[in-house]
Design an enzyme around this catalytic site. Structure first.
Site, PDB file in Angstrom:
ATOM      1  CB  SER A 166     -66.236  14.833   3.052  1.00 41.23           C
ATOM      2  OG  SER A 166     -66.051  15.456   3.959  1.00 41.23           O
ATOM      3  CE1 TYR A 181     -60.630  12.412   4.754  1.00 41.34           C
ATOM      4  CE2 TYR A 181     -62.394  14.026   4.326  1.00 41.34           C
ATOM      5  CZ  TYR A 181     -61.892  12.751   5.084  1.00 41.34           C
ATOM      6  OH  TYR A 181     -63.248  12.128   5.294  1.00 41.34           O
TER       7      TYR A 181
END
Length: 254
Positions: free
Chosen positions: A143, A156
């Site tokens: 990501s 995350y």
């Protein structure tokens, strides 16, 4: 050798919806046979039924954080297809907001890293024998949050940053037999088409991107299909950002 075994086979984890499903669709259009792995069995079966019009697709229940589940999945692939040419580690807990750091529980932290990071390790390790035999490749879906952050996204971000580091470590360890790359998507609208039509994003959302729009799952899928193909034979150990230029565009609020 049967015609089935002449076709390249890929395992895409977290493929019941969103980016994983988009990747699977692109691989099927490129002529791959695709195994969809996901913890959501009902949605996974629906995805397999929908994608079957594009080629050979099979769904297997898979919890990437459970070693026994991973082992059973790979054994099934070997039994049904006899080979594995590509692995896409896409499965992950998608909500990046874990709340203020002082309220982030160890249980939540461990669960998110178990799925987003340890899962990629477990699946990759289990697939190595088949991938080495085929000269295959691994793609880890990271990501842009591995590179930049909003507040309250520590778990995350750490999981995706770990995936990027795991990628170059595995590329060095597994080469030249197996190539390993990461793709870091930016803003990808993973909602169903009807939701996108009925509740469209704002123009300002699209304008934050140098290409003029928010991404779609197929934008990631086409890149993954390329990286798994022989055309990418000289690319390994890389993290390729697919974000429409959003992380390169300076935005000042007025």
């Amino acid at each position: 050798m049967s015609e089935l075994h002449e076709v390249r086979v890929a395992l895409v984890t977290g493929a019941a919806r969103g980016i994983g499903k988009g990747i699977a669709a692109c691989l099927l259009r490129a002529g791959w046979s695709v195994v969809l792995g996901d913890v959501d069995e009902a949605q996974g079966l629906l995805a397999a039924e929908e994608l079957a019009r594009l080629g050979t697709v099979e769904f297997v229940p898979l919890d990437v954080a459970d070693e026994a589940s991973v082992q059973a999945t790979v054994e099934l692939i070997e039994e049904d297809f006899g080979r594995l040419d590509g692995l896409v580690n896409n499965a992950g807990l998608a909500d990046p907001d874990s709340g203020p750091l002082e309220q982030l529980s160890l249980e939540f932290w461990n669960r998110l890293l178990a799925v987003n990071l340890t899962g990629a390790f477990l699946v990759s390790r289990q697939c190595l024998e088949l991938l080495r035999a085929s000269g295959g490749a691994i793609i880890n879906i990271a990501s842009t949050r591995a590179l930049q952050s909003e507040p309250h996204t520590e778990a995350y971000a750490a999981s995706k940053g770990g995936l990027v580091a795991l990628t170059h470590a595995m590329a060095v360890s597994l080469g030249p037999e197996v190539r390993v790359n990461a793709v870091s998507p930016g803003w990808i609208d993973t909602r169903a088409e009807t939701s996108q039509v009925n509740d469209p994003l704002r123009q300002v959302d699209h304008e934050q991107h140098a290409v003029g729009r928010v991404g779609q799952p197929e934008d990631v899928g086409e890149l993954v299909a390329f990286l798994l193909s022989p055309a990418a034979a000289f690319i390994t150990g890389q993290n390729i950002v697919a974000d429409g230029g959003m992380t390169r565009q300076m935005i000042y609020r007025e």
